[in-house]
Design a protein around this motif. Structure first.
Motif, PDB file in Angstrom:
ATOM      1  N   LYS A  17      34.049 -93.540   4.095  1.00 50.68           N
ATOM      2  CA  LYS A  17      33.447 -94.788   3.582  1.00 50.68           C
ATOM      3  C   LYS A  17      33.471 -95.846   4.695  1.00 50.68           C
ATOM      4  O   LYS A  17      33.366 -95.489   5.876  1.00 50.68           O
ATOM      5  CB  LYS A  17      34.156 -95.257   2.310  1.00 50.68           C
ATOM      6  N   HIS A 107      25.655 -90.720  -2.793  1.00 52.89           N
ATOM      7  CA  HIS A 107      27.019 -91.019  -3.239  1.00 52.89           C
ATOM      8  C   HIS A 107      26.959 -92.062  -4.355  1.00 52.89           C
ATOM      9  O   HIS A 107      26.097 -92.945  -4.337  1.00 52.89           O
ATOM     10  CB  HIS A 107      27.854 -91.535  -2.057  1.00 52.89           C
ATOM     11  N   ALA A 181      36.241 -90.447 -11.862  1.00 51.20           N
ATOM     12  CA  ALA A 181      37.358 -89.852 -11.113  1.00 51.20           C
ATOM     13  C   ALA A 181      37.436 -90.368  -9.678  1.00 51.20           C
ATOM     14  O   ALA A 181      38.441 -90.145  -8.993  1.00 51.20           O
ATOM     15  CB  ALA A 181      37.220 -88.333 -11.110  1.00 51.20           C
ATOM     16  N   GLY A 183      38.204 -92.601  -6.747  1.00 54.33           N
ATOM     17  CA  GLY A 183      39.071 -93.724  -6.407  1.00 54.33           C
ATOM     18  C   GLY A 183      39.956 -94.187  -7.550  1.00 54.33           C
ATOM     19  O   GLY A 183      40.606 -95.225  -7.447  1.00 54.33           O
ATOM     20  N   GLY A 222      36.726 -86.542  -6.301  1.00 57.35           N
ATOM     21  CA  GLY A 222      37.257 -87.523  -7.248  1.00 57.35           C
ATOM     22  C   GLY A 222      38.756 -87.400  -7.317  1.00 57.35           C
ATOM     23  O   GLY A 222      39.288 -86.525  -7.993  1.00 57.35           O
ATOM     24  N   VAL A 224      40.908 -86.270  -5.181  1.00 56.97           N
ATOM     25  CA  VAL A 224      41.517 -85.038  -4.659  1.00 56.97           C
ATOM     26  C   VAL A 224      42.661 -85.417  -3.722  1.00 56.97           C
ATOM     27  O   VAL A 224      42.545 -86.335  -2.903  1.00 56.97           O
ATOM     28  CB  VAL A 224      40.473 -84.176  -3.905  1.00 56.97           C
ATOM     29  N   LEU A 242      35.037 -82.945  -1.662  1.00 57.61           N
ATOM     30  CA  LEU A 242      34.646 -84.154  -0.949  1.00 57.61           C
ATOM     31  C   LEU A 242      35.759 -85.156  -1.251  1.00 57.61           C
ATOM     32  O   LEU A 242      36.012 -85.491  -2.407  1.00 57.61           O
ATOM     33  CB  LEU A 242      33.283 -84.666  -1.429  1.00 57.61           C
ATOM     34  N   GLY A 245      39.675 -91.381  -0.479  1.00 63.30           N
ATOM     35  CA  GLY A 245      40.919 -92.033  -0.068  1.00 63.30           C
ATOM     36  C   GLY A 245      41.851 -91.145   0.748  1.00 63.30           C
ATOM     37  O   GLY A 245      42.342 -91.558   1.806  1.00 63.30           O
TER      38      GLY A 245
HETATM   39  C1  PEP Z   1      34.447 -90.161  -2.800  1.00 64.67           C
HETATM   40  O1  PEP Z   1      34.200 -91.340  -2.710  1.00 64.67           O
HETATM   41  O2  PEP Z   1      33.606 -89.332  -2.414  1.00 64.67           O
HETATM   42  C2  PEP Z   1      35.727 -89.761  -3.395  1.00 64.67           C
HETATM   43  C3  PEP Z   1      35.832 -88.571  -3.912  1.00 64.67           C
HETATM   44  O3  PEP Z   1      36.757 -90.691  -3.375  1.00 64.67           O
HETATM   45  P1  PEP Z   1      38.315 -90.460  -3.786  1.00 64.67           P
HETATM   46  O4  PEP Z   1      38.731 -89.144  -3.198  1.00 64.67           O
HETATM   47  O5  PEP Z   1      39.009 -91.623  -3.179  1.00 64.67           O
HETATM   48  O6  PEP Z   1      38.344 -90.442  -5.278  1.00 64.67           O
END
Ligand code: PEP
Length: 265
Positions: A17, A107, A181, A183, A222, A224, A242, A245
């Motif tokens: 990001k 996204h 999910a 963040g 989400g 992970v 994917l 954070g």
């Molecule tokens: C993302 O923004 O693609 C994402 C999955 O974020 P996070 O892992 O922080 O939930």
């Protein structure tokens, strides 16, 4: 469809990001490469990719090429257009010229904050493919969608809209990211991720053909973390993650990439 997953090389992708400037990106990629080397990471069995901000890409490219690192990288977005009067936009041709392998498209933050429509996202997918980039197409439902339409209706509809004009056999990655999910610290369960990933793969058969659908990596995204990746990776239709954070935390991301060592824990 289970059993086909042996032919798909898992992909662990880090979406930075708007974090890390170009100097910080060099330090981070260097440390990530060392960490994976120390762990004897097998890049042929688990691909690892980073998605830095545009202003970092040249630095990341130079480092990866000079040190012959096996990391892949890509942009977080691209323009639907090739070039011209589109102030602030970045062409897929420019990303390809920097050796990007991938580009994230659609996204949820771009869908929400930049009001990107399914139509624009479809045009971006077309542009990415035209420029030789593999789109990482993000789809996912909000908490309201989930309540109103159930688990897979919205992600499948987004996939169909984005790939409406895609040719059979195209090389894409799909990221299923439930908006609730991302963040939030509240990841989907592996069973929830599998249910939607399986529905997406069925839809892919119609859109891009059986062979390409079987070959397409479907990622879950989400919240992970190293502590929950193994559960997702045990699911037959989930082929990677994917990561937002946790992709900015070196030891977390490195550990996620090495999920094969902690599957079963
Ligand atoms: C993302 O923004 O693609 C994402 C999955 O974020 P996070 O892992 O922080 O939930």
């Amino acid at each position: 469809m289970a059993g086909m997953s042996t032919t798909r090389v898992p992909l662990i992708a880090g979406n930075w990001k708007m974090n890390l400037d170009h100097l910080q990106s060099i330090a981070f990629v260097q440390k990530l490469a060392w960490s994976l080397k120390d762990a004897k990471h097998g890049f042929a069995s688990v691909e690892v990719a980073v998605f830095p901000p545009f202003t970092d890409l040249r630095s990341v490219q130079t480092l990866i090429s000079a040190d012959k690192l096996e990391l892949k990288f890509g942009g977080q977005d691209l323009s639907a257009y090739d070039s011209g009067a589109y102030t602030g936009e970045i062409s897929g041709a420019f990303l390809k010229a920097l050796d990007c392998d991938y580009v994230i498209i659609g996204h949820s933050e771009r869908r929400t904050l930049h009001h990107e429509t399914d139509e624009e996202i479809g045009a971006k997918v077309t542009a990415a493919i035209k420029h030789g980039l593999v789109p990482v197409l993000c789809v996912g439902e909000t908490a309201d969608d989930l309540e109103t339409h159930g688990p897979s209706a919205v992600p499948v509809a987004q996939l169909k809209a984005a790939l409406a004009t895609a040719a059979k056999g195209v090389d894409i990655v799909v990221a299923y990211e439930p908006v609730w999910a991302i963040g939030s610290g509240k990841a989907a369960t592996p069973a929830q991720a599998e249910q939607v990933a399986a529905a997406l793969r069925v839809a892919l058969v119609d859109l891009i053909g059986q062979e390409a659908a079987d070959a397409t990596r479907i990622l879950y995204g989400g919240s992970v973390k190293a502590s929950n990746i193994a559960g997702f990776m045990r699911e037959p239709n989930v082929d990677g993650a994917l990561v937002g954070g946790a992709s900015l935390d070196l030891s977390e991301f490195s550990s996620i990439a090495q999920f094969q060592k902690h599957v079963g824990t």
